[in-house]
Design a protein around this motif. Sequence first.
Motif, mmCIF file in Angstrom:
data_model
loop_
_atom_site.group_PDB
_atom_site.id
_atom_site.type_symbol
_atom_site.label_atom_id
_atom_site.label_comp_id
_atom_site.label_asym_id
_atom_site.label_seq_id
_atom_site.Cartn_x
_atom_site.Cartn_y
_atom_site.Cartn_z
ATOM 1 N N MET A 114 0.846 -1.192 0.000
ATOM 2 C CA MET A 114 0.000 0.000 0.000
ATOM 3 C C MET A 114 0.878 1.238 0.000
ATOM 4 N N ASN A 115 0.760 2.055 -1.019
ATOM 5 C CA ASN A 115 1.534 3.288 -1.153
ATOM 6 C C ASN A 115 0.602 4.494 -1.217
ATOM 7 N N SER A 116 1.172 5.660 -1.004
ATOM 8 C CA SER A 116 0.409 6.917 -1.065
ATOM 9 C C SER A 116 -0.857 6.813 -0.233
ATOM 10 N N LEU A 117 -0.702 6.353 0.984
ATOM 11 C CA LEU A 117 -1.857 6.112 1.842
ATOM 12 C C LEU A 117 -2.555 7.417 2.204
ATOM 13 N N LYS A 118 -3.882 7.302 2.323
ATOM 14 C CA LYS A 118 -4.733 8.448 2.635
ATOM 15 C C LYS A 118 -5.498 8.165 3.932
ATOM 16 N N PRO A 119 -5.952 9.207 4.616
ATOM 17 C CA PRO A 119 -6.741 8.965 5.841
ATOM 18 C C PRO A 119 -7.956 8.074 5.591
#
Length: 121
Positions: A83-88
């Motif tokens: 998982m990359n560029s994770l967001k809230p």
Amino acid sequence: QGQLVESGGGLVQPGGSLRLSCAASGRTFSNHAMGWFRQAPEKEREFVAAISRITSRTNYADSVKGRFTISRDNAKNMVYLEMNSLKPEDTAVYYCAAGSWSDSPRSYDYWGQGTQVTVSS
């Protein structure tokens, strides 16, 4: 009876990365499609990604396409979710599952206990 155990969850800042692992034991899951699902508080469990049993064909939810990558190692009975560029909004309990090729939870017969992923600054 087969068992799935997830690991790798935790707290990460927005934009960060995590790698979830799913270890299968008790039976071989090489003849099953494998999937990742997630469930946030007060929301239904939703599809994240799936990988087919033989050709390793993959499918992703639109919300994670281009950011998440699912893979499997049948020799080690392992499934991964990079998982990359994770967001809230990725914050949820993530579940590994084994079953038939589908994006519906109803098609999966075996489930892990889940691992918490929290994306927050």
